[in-house]
Write an enzyme that holds these catalytic residues in place. Structure first.
Site, PDB file in Angstrom:
ATOM      1  N   CYS A 190       0.820  -1.188   0.009  1.00  0.00           N
ATOM      2  CA  CYS A 190      -0.034  -0.126   0.044  1.00  0.00           C
ATOM      3  C   CYS A 190       0.984   1.394  -0.042  1.00  0.00           C
ATOM      4  O   CYS A 190       0.118   2.412   0.143  1.00  0.00           O
ATOM      5  CB  CYS A 190      -1.060  -0.149   1.273  1.00  0.00           C
ATOM      6  SG  CYS A 190      -2.255  -1.434   1.185  1.00  0.00           S
ATOM      7  N   HIS A 330      -1.806   7.867   6.921  1.00  0.00           N
ATOM      8  CA  HIS A 330      -2.217   6.520   6.156  1.00  0.00           C
ATOM      9  C   HIS A 330      -3.452   5.903   6.736  1.00  0.00           C
ATOM     10  O   HIS A 330      -4.328   5.637   6.218  1.00  0.00           O
ATOM     11  CB  HIS A 330      -0.966   5.639   6.105  1.00  0.00           C
ATOM     12  CG  HIS A 330      -1.375   4.276   5.524  1.00  0.00           C
ATOM     13  ND1 HIS A 330      -1.529   4.423   4.240  1.00  0.00           N
ATOM     14  CD2 HIS A 330      -1.462   2.938   5.995  1.00  0.00           C
ATOM     15  CE1 HIS A 330      -1.772   2.948   3.880  1.00  0.00           C
ATOM     16  NE2 HIS A 330      -1.715   2.245   4.938  1.00  0.00           N
ATOM     17  N   GLU A 341       1.371   4.060  13.797  1.00  0.00           N
ATOM     18  CA  GLU A 341       1.213   5.512  13.032  1.00  0.00           C
ATOM     19  C   GLU A 341       1.318   6.604  13.795  1.00  0.00           C
ATOM     20  O   GLU A 341       1.844   7.681  13.950  1.00  0.00           O
ATOM     21  CB  GLU A 341       0.076   5.665  11.966  1.00  0.00           C
ATOM     22  CG  GLU A 341       0.359   6.901  11.126  1.00  0.00           C
ATOM     23  CD  GLU A 341      -0.406   7.221   9.990  1.00  0.00           C
ATOM     24  OE1 GLU A 341      -0.088   7.837   9.215  1.00  0.00           O
ATOM     25  OE2 GLU A 341      -1.139   6.336   9.784  1.00  0.00           O
ATOM     26  N   LYS A 365      -9.582   7.985   4.642  1.00  0.00           N
ATOM     27  CA  LYS A 365     -10.059   6.759   4.192  1.00  0.00           C
ATOM     28  C   LYS A 365     -11.702   6.587   4.641  1.00  0.00           C
ATOM     29  O   LYS A 365     -12.092   5.642   4.172  1.00  0.00           O
ATOM     30  CB  LYS A 365      -9.249   5.352   4.589  1.00  0.00           C
ATOM     31  CG  LYS A 365      -7.735   5.820   3.956  1.00  0.00           C
ATOM     32  CD  LYS A 365      -6.828   4.611   4.464  1.00  0.00           C
ATOM     33  CE  LYS A 365      -5.586   4.466   3.759  1.00  0.00           C
ATOM     34  NZ  LYS A 365      -4.795   5.714   3.511  1.00  0.00           N
ATOM     35  N   HIS A 370      -9.933   2.208   1.644  1.00  0.00           N
ATOM     36  CA  HIS A 370      -8.553   2.159   1.240  1.00  0.00           C
ATOM     37  C   HIS A 370      -8.181   1.645  -0.380  1.00  0.00           C
ATOM     38  O   HIS A 370      -8.582   0.690  -0.631  1.00  0.00           O
ATOM     39  CB  HIS A 370      -7.944   0.990   2.218  1.00  0.00           C
ATOM     40  CG  HIS A 370      -6.529   1.072   2.128  1.00  0.00           C
ATOM     41  ND1 HIS A 370      -5.519   1.876   1.386  1.00  0.00           N
ATOM     42  CD2 HIS A 370      -5.592   0.117   3.153  1.00  0.00           C
ATOM     43  CE1 HIS A 370      -4.284   1.283   1.492  1.00  0.00           C
ATOM     44  NE2 HIS A 370      -4.204   0.644   2.536  1.00  0.00           N
ATOM     45  N   PHE A 431       1.684  -3.932   3.805  1.00  0.00           N
ATOM     46  CA  PHE A 431       1.955  -5.103   4.214  1.00  0.00           C
ATOM     47  C   PHE A 431       3.499  -5.329   3.993  1.00  0.00           C
ATOM     48  O   PHE A 431       3.978  -5.118   2.944  1.00  0.00           O
ATOM     49  CB  PHE A 431       1.238  -6.264   3.624  1.00  0.00           C
ATOM     50  CG  PHE A 431      -0.177  -6.311   4.077  1.00  0.00           C
ATOM     51  CD1 PHE A 431      -0.688  -5.636   5.056  1.00  0.00           C
ATOM     52  CD2 PHE A 431      -1.236  -7.056   3.302  1.00  0.00           C
ATOM     53  CE1 PHE A 431      -2.061  -5.706   5.772  1.00  0.00           C
ATOM     54  CE2 PHE A 431      -2.484  -7.302   3.717  1.00  0.00           C
ATOM     55  CZ  PHE A 431      -2.885  -6.510   5.073  1.00  0.00           C
TER      56      PHE A 431
END
Length: 442
Positions: A190, A330, A341, A365, A370, A431
């Protein structure tokens, strides 16, 4: 004609200009924006949707989703195949279609014509593409496998292999606009779109290109892909509450929501943009990368890798925490991801005088889920618009901020960008521990 040899002197010889390009890094600016998202078919619709607090998440129709544990997602609002000539569209996977549409918008937003490179008004070999994606055309391969099993090898589409490769988005933009400098593809989960933009910044800085279309695209709202993410319990299961399913930083968050789209920036060397009289949105000031080296899917809970990427972006932009006006987080609405985060941002922002003015943070988001490989591209477009318009969109879905977040999260309504900062950071993490951060300067 602006052929890529101008620096400060219009009479400079080509050889001297080429040497000068590699002698000093050049400033990179943003001159065009393009996006296709669950909030609309272009950048103005994206921006207005963010300010209005609209949500593009909905229940998916079709019997193939009826038995899925997760039946909600955020598809784009337009059929991309209707926006491209039919013969051309049939040769592209859906992700590539979205990428070409967004790239065209960014190109034209920068004051360029679709045929400028082909007709010699732009130096095609000095213009490139850098696109990020995760899965690319994998749905084409899934469909080809279904046809093979149901009907036999004669029914496998002849272009299935060419339409499956992740690099198709970059190559189709190159073909569509006749850009021959280079067509690169980044696949880093991502963080792909953000890393693709960072790579393009460096290619322009160091003289390899004068301009580049850079961003990300993704279109994988298929039963196979959604079933795989649902099996690992990464997705929100609020099937009966689509508009409230994606909840970044919220106490009740329970996973991310799949989305699709594309976001593209046109980046240029500053002198190249000035030579052709381009409108400049902001400076693409720097970027940072790091790896968690922790787990194949889960983030490092300490946030150490994210801290390294944030600090690398600040160093690359020759900036300090005092320059940060806003962070586009994010924050996917996963429990551990948001906490990691937030922990990293708190550590990095320790040098900022939070008592005088905390740094406002938002995640987009909640609006459109996402977007996977497209997330970094679309969120970079939004970060540039935040600087350009001086407004920070709210974090949709964050109704009860998790006490453990410990950040100044913008909610409910847009907020003005603080005047004493000139830098917006745009974060993307993926990931496997891929961390990428972009820094845009007012």
């Amino acid at each position: 004609m602006f052929n890529g040899v101008h620096l400060n002197d219009g009479n400079i010889r080509d050889g001297d200009a080429e040497e000068a390009r590699f002698r000093r890094p050049r400033r990179v600016v943003v001159t065009g924006l393009g996006a296709v998202t669950p909030l609309g078919a272009d950048v103005p619709e994206l921006w207005q949707g963010l300010l209005d607090g609209r949500c593009g998440v909905r229940e998916l129709a079709g019997e193939e989703f009826a038995d899925q544990p997760v039946r909600i997602a955020a598809p784009v609002t337009v059929d991309p195949a209707t926006l491209i000539p039919r013969a051309q569209a049939r040769r592209m996977n859906r992700s590539a279609l979205l990428a070409v549409i967004a790239a065209r918008e960014a190109w034209q937003d920068a004051g360029l014509g679709l045929a400028d490179a082909q007709e010699g008004r732009v130096a095609a070999d000095r213009a490139g593409i850098s696109m990020g994606t995760i899965i690319g055309g994998a749905p084409v391969l899934v469909e080809a496998d279904r046809r093979l099993r149901d009907k036999g090898p004669r029914y496998v589409p002849p272009l299935a292999a060419a339409m499956t490769v992740p690099s198709q988005a970059a190559s189709q933009i190159s073909i569509d606009l006749h850009l021959t400098g280079e067509a690169r593809t980044v696949t880093s989960a991502c963080a792909s779109g953000t890393e693709a933009i960072g790579n393009a910044i460096d290619r322009i800085r160091h003289g390899h290109l004068d301009m580049a279309l850079a961003g990300g695209s993704e279109a994988v709202l298929t039963p196979t892909v959604m079933g795989a993410f649902a099996a690992m319990r990464a997705l929100s299961t609020r099937n009966d509450e689509p508009h409230g399913a994606s909840r970044p930083f919220d106490k009740a968050r329970d996973g991310f929501v799949h989305g699709e789209g594309a976001g593209v920036l046109l980046l240029e060397a500053e002198e190249h943009a000035l030579a052709r009289g381009a409108r400049i949105y902001c400076e693409a000031a720097g970027w940072g990368l790091s790896a968690d080296a922790h787990h194949m899917a889960a983030p490092d809970p300490t946030g150490a890798g994210i801290v390294r990427a944030l600090r690398a972006a600040l160093r690359d932009a020759d900036a300090t925490t005092r320059d940060i006006a806003h962070v586009n987080a994010h924050a996917t609405a996963t429990v551990e991801g948001d906490l990691a985060e937030a922990r990293a941002l708190r550590e990095v922002l320790e040098g900022h005088d939070a008592a005088a003015r905390p740094v406002p943070v938002t995640s987009l988001k909640g609006h459109f889920g996402h977007l996977q490989g497209a997330a970094g591209g679309v969120e970079a477009v939004a970060s540039v618009l935040t600087l350009h318009h001086g407004l920070i969109p709210p974090t949709l879905g964050c109704e009860n901020l998790d006490d453990a977040i410990g950040l100044d999260v913008v909610t409910i309504a847009p907020r003005p960008v603080p005047e004493d900062g000139n830098l917006v950071l745009s974060n993307s993490f993926g990931f496997g521990g891929h961390n990428a951060v972009l820094a845009f300067r007012r």
